[in-house]
Design an enzyme around this catalytic site. Structure first.
Site, PDB file in Angstrom:
ATOM      1  N   SER A  94       0.869  -1.185   0.000  1.00 41.94           N
ATOM      2  CA  SER A  94       0.000   0.000   0.000  1.00 41.94           C
ATOM      3  C   SER A  94       0.900   1.228   0.000  1.00 41.94           C
ATOM      4  CB  SER A  94      -0.902   0.000   1.233  1.00 41.94           C
ATOM      5  OG  SER A  94      -1.789  -1.089   1.210  1.00 41.94           O
ATOM      6  N   LYS A 169      -7.064   1.913  -2.598  1.00 40.42           N
ATOM      7  CA  LYS A 169      -6.635   1.484  -1.262  1.00 40.42           C
ATOM      8  C   LYS A 169      -6.605   2.662  -0.292  1.00 40.42           C
ATOM      9  CE  LYS A 169      -5.199  -0.912   2.185  1.00 40.42           C
ATOM     10  NZ  LYS A 169      -3.988  -1.737   2.262  1.00 40.42           N
ATOM     11  N   LYS A 237       0.726   5.779   7.901  1.00 38.55           N
ATOM     12  CA  LYS A 237       1.355   5.953   6.590  1.00 38.55           C
ATOM     13  C   LYS A 237       0.299   6.114   5.508  1.00 38.55           C
ATOM     14  CE  LYS A 237       2.207   2.366   4.408  1.00 38.55           C
ATOM     15  NZ  LYS A 237       1.545   1.469   3.437  1.00 38.55           N
TER      16      LYS A 237
END
Length: 294
Positions: A94, A169, A237
């Site tokens: 990701s 995502k 993140k």
């Protein structure tokens, strides 16, 4: 099919295991030691990402962040050194959608194809081979790799071109973070008001507020099980990608920013490696009350 798998952490190891069970020849590389059970199952350990790429038709990467993908692909001993025309690189990490487009262009310039295919479902989904897979790339390449995706996931969607899988995502992680926050607030409210939060959760599971997060992470909150399926630092993140992207798009994501601040509170209390369901701890700190205390 000869398949390379690079990155054998919480998610990658069980995913690689499913590919071996599916009858594919797996060539493996990771930052530490390739797990013994994957070798025992028939996998082959390789000394570098370049060695993996030389030996296989499809190379899958599953590493934590954008710089990790760049290093694995283009660093010394990286995948690019072992590529030859016609091979396929599939990044299931990701990472940044913008950087993904750049990586895809560099791989395609070497005569190879590229898919970005991040996943959702966490450790539970990886072990159960029930991951949701969001794919960006060409339809032809997607169809070639789809049989591999079907061994590790259930909901598999070609969203669009390179980068669109990663954009999906990021959108997923916005929804997940905001839903964790909502579940945490609801259960904390119920507990502080004197209701049994476990009974409240059970009642809510039968109504319009039902969700996978209420089911799984609501239970984690009640049982105080914050050992990671997906670490807070990794979700931070992902939210950074959302907020950086929003800035570039001149877009406001106010509740995403709030969730990031709640994660920041958790990390300030030593929780960067807690499961992301532990966002509720930030709410509890502000309320001076824990859900489990009734």
């Amino acid at each position: 099919m000869k398949v390379g798998f690079i990155g054998l952490g919480i998610m990658g190891a069980p995913m690689a295991g499913h590919l071996i069970k599916g009858g594919h020849d797996l060539f493996l590389n990771t930052r530490t030691k390739v797990p013994d059970d994957l070798i025992a199952a028939g996998g082959t350990a390789c000394a570098s990402a370049a060695e993996v790429a030389r030996k296989v038709d499809v190379i899958i990467t599953m590493v934590p962040d954008t710089p990790d993908v760049e290093a694995v692909l283009f660093g010394k001993g990286g995948v690019a050194e072992g590529l030859s025309k016609g091979k396929i690189v599939v990044d299931m990490s990701s990472i940044s959608p913008l950087e993904t487009k750049r990586f895809a262009e560099k791989i395609q310039a070497l005569g190879c194809d590229y898919l970005d295919a991040p996943v959702s479902g966490g450790e539970v989904g990886a072990k159960a081979a029930s991951l949701t897979i969001m794919v960006g790339g060409s339809p032809t390449t997607f169809e070639r790799v789809k049989p591999l995706f079907e061994l590790v996931g259930k909901n598999i969607t070609l969203v669009g071109g390179n980068g669109d899988g990663q954009t999906t995502k990021v959108a997923n992680q916005i929804i997940v973070a905001l839903t964790i926050e909502a579940v945490g607030e609801a259960l904390l409210f119920a507990a502080k008001a004197g209701a049994n939060p476990a009974n409240v959760r059970e009642a809510l599971m039968g109504g319009f507020a039902a969700s996978r997060i209420l089911e799984v992470h609501g239970e984690r909150m009640l049982q105080r099980r914050f050992d990671p399926g997906f670490r807070i630092e990794l979700h931070q993140k992902d939210l950074n990608l959302a907020l950086q992207g929003a800035k570039a798009l001149k877009l406001s994501l106010p509740n995403t920013a709030t969730c990031q601040e709640l994660f920041n509170t958790c990390t300030a209390h030593g929780g960067s490696a807690w499961d992301h369901s532990a966002m509720v701890r930030a709410l509890e700190i502000m309320a001076n009350h824990e859900i489990g205390t009734g």
